[in-house]
Enzyme design. Sequence first.
Site, PDB file in Angstrom:
ATOM      1  N   HIS A 266     -21.340  38.119   4.708  1.00 37.69           N
ATOM      2  CA  HIS A 266     -20.664  36.826   4.785  1.00 37.69           C
ATOM      3  C   HIS A 266     -21.053  35.944   3.597  1.00 37.69           C
ATOM      4  O   HIS A 266     -20.204  35.247   3.026  1.00 37.69           O
ATOM      5  CB  HIS A 266     -21.006  36.126   6.097  1.00 37.69           C
TER       6      HIS A 266
ATOM      7  N   HIS B  97     -29.650  43.821   4.208  1.00 36.60           N
ATOM      8  CA  HIS B  97     -28.900  43.157   5.281  1.00 36.60           C
ATOM      9  C   HIS B  97     -28.342  44.135   6.311  1.00 36.60           C
ATOM     10  O   HIS B  97     -28.583  43.984   7.511  1.00 36.60           O
ATOM     11  CB  HIS B  97     -27.758  42.325   4.700  1.00 36.60           C
TER      12      HIS B  97
ATOM     13  N   HIS C 197     -27.448  41.993  10.687  1.00 35.35           N
ATOM     14  CA  HIS C 197     -26.050  42.429  10.546  1.00 35.35           C
ATOM     15  C   HIS C 197     -25.398  43.037  11.771  1.00 35.35           C
ATOM     16  O   HIS C 197     -24.205  42.813  12.004  1.00 35.35           O
ATOM     17  CB  HIS C 197     -25.942  43.424   9.389  1.00 35.35           C
TER      18      HIS C 197
END
Length: 317
Positions: A86, A219, A272
């Site tokens: 994101h 992530h 994540h």
Amino acid sequence: MADVPKPREERAVCLIGDVHGYISKLERLWRNLESALGTSSFETALIIFLGDYCDRGPDTSRVIDFLISLPSRYPRQSHVFLCGNHDFAFAAFIGALPQHVLPAGGFRQTWDEYLQNEEREGWYKGEGYEVMHVQARRWAGSIKEKLNAKKGIIYQGSIYDAGTTFKSYGVPHGHPDLMKAVPKEHKEFLADLVWVHEEDNVCIQTSEGLSYHKLIAVHAGLVTKQDVESQLKMLRYRDTSQPKVANLSGRKDVWDIPKALADEKIIEVSGHHGALHIDGLRLIIDESGGLKDLPLAAMILPSKRIIRNTDVLVDQH
């Protein structure tokens, strides 16, 4: 009689899951971490944020303000801010991606693989779209089918749920004014996010007692069936020429720890995945998945204790 040496006090490592724009969750979790560790240990801890600071929750701008403030507020702590998928897309839209890797034809070269999704995902076609990375266009777009059937919720503007991020900066979803509205220090924060963090000699509790291992934080994770060193090289370099970075966005292909890491007994930690998953030295810490009613979680090493914003460890007033 000789003095008995005191046991060595291991430096605390705090691994914080995806915040997704929830400042109230983050502030409460932060206080709970300090309460759980004690002020002295907390003030010298290594804090690793696992990425995805924006979207879904209402307070992206305030979350980034909070993160930016930490080095001055806690000068004895060490802070690591990983880039999430994101964050990558947000940075791409406002022109804050690392610029050292730019395809010969510009970021337009990243569109081709995903063009079949353009209409369904309602990619951004406003000011400046011609030179944007594909993930920027997806992030600021307006998805046609508003229901996210997998999660049973309504998309907030785009497939990335970016509408709340626009609103947090006082801009309508999908409007190019966001590029001007995001402060310079926020752009610099996003541009400086690391894609991988490697830390030697991290102490962790195992079935055999306390032991020391290298830690790698990414992530989403390292792709299980690809060469680890080549992935790490790309992540250290932050190669933005790719249309999609599997290590930031992958799912099943990055869930398991690669055999090379398992053989070397290296800790691999990610956020994540919208899950809290502990399997040996593979740690996934993202209990909320950005959903409003689920808790924001963190793990403290070496104990592997899970701390949540919902824990009653501090005075709520």
